[in-house]
Design a protein around this motif. Structure first.
Motif, PDB file in Angstrom:
ATOM      1  N   LEU A   1      81.965 105.787  48.982  1.00  0.00           N
ATOM      2  CA  LEU A   1      81.220 105.320  49.963  1.00  0.00           C
ATOM      3  C   LEU A   1      82.210 105.168  51.087  1.00  0.00           C
ATOM      4  O   LEU A   1      83.103 104.453  51.142  1.00  0.00           O
ATOM      5  N   ASP A   2      81.923 105.889  52.135  1.00  0.00           N
ATOM      6  CA  ASP A   2      82.582 105.862  53.432  1.00  0.00           C
ATOM      7  C   ASP A   2      81.905 105.383  54.606  1.00  0.00           C
ATOM      8  O   ASP A   2      80.757 105.685  54.826  1.00  0.00           O
TER       9      ASP A   2
ATOM     10  N   LEU B   1      77.902  99.908  35.960  1.00  0.00           N
ATOM     11  CA  LEU B   1      78.267 100.033  37.273  1.00  0.00           C
ATOM     12  C   LEU B   1      79.578  99.331  37.460  1.00  0.00           C
ATOM     13  O   LEU B   1      79.563  98.301  37.151  1.00  0.00           O
ATOM     14  N   TYR B   2      80.430 100.139  37.965  1.00  0.00           N
ATOM     15  CA  TYR B   2      81.480  99.579  38.448  1.00  0.00           C
ATOM     16  C   TYR B   2      81.975  99.688  40.047  1.00  0.00           C
ATOM     17  O   TYR B   2      81.991 100.823  40.308  1.00  0.00           O
ATOM     18  N   HIS B   3      81.825  98.655  40.521  1.00  0.00           N
ATOM     19  CA  HIS B   3      81.803  98.692  42.089  1.00  0.00           C
ATOM     20  C   HIS B   3      83.106  98.034  42.560  1.00  0.00           C
ATOM     21  O   HIS B   3      83.601  96.932  42.051  1.00  0.00           O
ATOM     22  N   MET B   4      83.860  98.984  43.180  1.00  0.00           N
ATOM     23  CA  MET B   4      85.201  98.839  43.787  1.00  0.00           C
ATOM     24  C   MET B   4      85.326  98.756  45.209  1.00  0.00           C
ATOM     25  O   MET B   4      84.554  99.852  45.812  1.00  0.00           O
ATOM     26  N   ASP B   5      86.145  97.919  45.641  1.00  0.00           N
ATOM     27  CA  ASP B   5      86.403  97.875  46.995  1.00  0.00           C
ATOM     28  C   ASP B   5      87.888  98.076  47.390  1.00  0.00           C
ATOM     29  O   ASP B   5      88.596  96.886  46.867  1.00  0.00           O
ATOM     30  N   MET B   6      88.522  99.001  47.727  1.00  0.00           N
ATOM     31  CA  MET B   6      89.877  99.204  47.833  1.00  0.00           C
ATOM     32  C   MET B   6      90.493  98.866  49.305  1.00  0.00           C
ATOM     33  O   MET B   6      91.677  99.065  49.626  1.00  0.00           O
ATOM     34  N   TYR B   7      89.807  98.238  50.273  1.00  0.00           N
ATOM     35  CA  TYR B   7      90.138  97.895  51.424  1.00  0.00           C
ATOM     36  C   TYR B   7      91.418  97.059  51.449  1.00  0.00           C
ATOM     37  O   TYR B   7      92.253  97.375  52.291  1.00  0.00           O
TER      38      TYR B   7
ATOM     39  N   GLY C   1      98.655  99.904  47.629  1.00  0.00           N
ATOM     40  CA  GLY C   1      98.036 100.782  46.828  1.00  0.00           C
ATOM     41  C   GLY C   1      97.568 100.192  45.598  1.00  0.00           C
ATOM     42  O   GLY C   1      97.580  98.939  45.320  1.00  0.00           O
ATOM     43  N   ALA C   2      97.070 101.151  44.627  1.00  0.00           N
ATOM     44  CA  ALA C   2      96.277 100.693  43.389  1.00  0.00           C
ATOM     45  C   ALA C   2      96.878 101.150  42.151  1.00  0.00           C
ATOM     46  O   ALA C   2      96.074 101.633  41.159  1.00  0.00           O
ATOM     47  N   ALA C   3      98.121 101.731  42.034  1.00  0.00           N
ATOM     48  CA  ALA C   3      98.429 102.425  40.783  1.00  0.00           C
ATOM     49  C   ALA C   3      98.341 101.615  39.464  1.00  0.00           C
ATOM     50  O   ALA C   3      98.390 102.139  38.519  1.00  0.00           O
ATOM     51  N   ASP C   4      98.532 100.339  39.600  1.00  0.00           N
ATOM     52  CA  ASP C   4      98.315  99.501  38.661  1.00  0.00           C
ATOM     53  C   ASP C   4      97.191  99.030  38.061  1.00  0.00           C
ATOM     54  O   ASP C   4      96.737  98.140  37.089  1.00  0.00           O
TER      55      ASP C   4
ATOM     56  N   GLN D   1      89.876 105.945  50.854  1.00  0.00           N
ATOM     57  CA  GLN D   1      90.788 106.635  51.475  1.00  0.00           C
ATOM     58  C   GLN D   1      92.196 105.818  51.170  1.00  0.00           C
ATOM     59  O   GLN D   1      93.055 106.294  51.045  1.00  0.00           O
ATOM     60  N   PHE D   2      92.148 104.608  50.650  1.00  0.00           N
ATOM     61  CA  PHE D   2      93.123 103.797  50.285  1.00  0.00           C
ATOM     62  C   PHE D   2      93.772 104.039  48.873  1.00  0.00           C
ATOM     63  O   PHE D   2      94.732 103.645  48.694  1.00  0.00           O
ATOM     64  N   VAL D   3      93.072 104.948  48.360  1.00  0.00           N
ATOM     65  CA  VAL D   3      93.496 105.348  46.705  1.00  0.00           C
ATOM     66  C   VAL D   3      93.312 106.672  46.395  1.00  0.00           C
ATOM     67  O   VAL D   3      92.930 107.120  45.294  1.00  0.00           O
ATOM     68  N   LYS D   4      93.464 107.425  47.788  1.00  0.00           N
ATOM     69  CA  LYS D   4      92.978 108.862  47.632  1.00  0.00           C
ATOM     70  C   LYS D   4      93.667 109.595  46.481  1.00  0.00           C
ATOM     71  O   LYS D   4      93.447 110.679  45.906  1.00  0.00           O
TER      72      LYS D   4
END
Length: 158
Positions: free
Chosen positions: A32-33, A75-81, A87-90, A109-112
């Motif tokens: 979702l963008d 449903l897995y709802h994620m917000d990477m803001y 980053g989200a490597a872990d 876009q923050f975990v592209k």
């Protein structure tokens, strides 16, 4: 391959998301963008309804990931803001992407670098003249998601 849809209010955004619920399969990834307030969580509420999830859907801004298990598929709802700087490597996102539910990712876009090659992109844009109206652009990347976008477009309004 994709399509564009104009929506007049939050209820229309929820209804449109609800149409996608019966079409998604385990392992599907939906990005979702859109700017703040564009309707990403509102859209996710509709998708959850389409999956048969009755719980209240809240933005996962502070928890990063909210899991809803009680629908047709999870449903897995994620917000990477909040991961813009770190980053989200872990986080183990690939376990969700390869899992038994559908992953919906806001601010992807923050975990592209961690995203799969294929996905369904839903771009939400507010109408500058009316805060209630939205323009959604749907694009399937890869054959599976191109087919999903086509099925969703065909299901719209039925």
């Amino acid at each position: 391959m994709g399509f564009t849809k104009k929506l007049t209010n939050d209820q229309a955004t929820i209804a449109f998301g609800k149409e996608l619920g019966p079409l998604v399969q385990p392992g599907d990834v939906i990005l979702l963008d859109g700017d703040l307030g564009a309707g990403k969580t509102t859209f996710t509420k509709g998708l959850a309804q389409g999956l048969g999830i009755k719980r209240h859907i809240k933005s996962p801004t502070f928890t990063l990931i909210r899991e809803y298990q009680e629908g047709r598929i999870p449903l897995y709802h994620m917000d990477m803001y909040r991961l813009e700087q770190t980053g989200a490597a872990d986080l183990g996102l690939e376990e969700y992407f390869d899992g038994d539910g559908v992953s919906v990712i806001e601010w992807s876009q923050f975990v592209k670098d961690l995203l799969p090659d294929d996905y369904l992109m839903v771009h939400l844009e507010k109408d500058p003249d009316d805060d209630n109206r939205r323009m959604l652009t749907i694009e399937g990347k890869g054959p599976h998601y191109q087919k999903l976008a086509q099925e969703w477009e065909e299901a719209d309004g039925k």
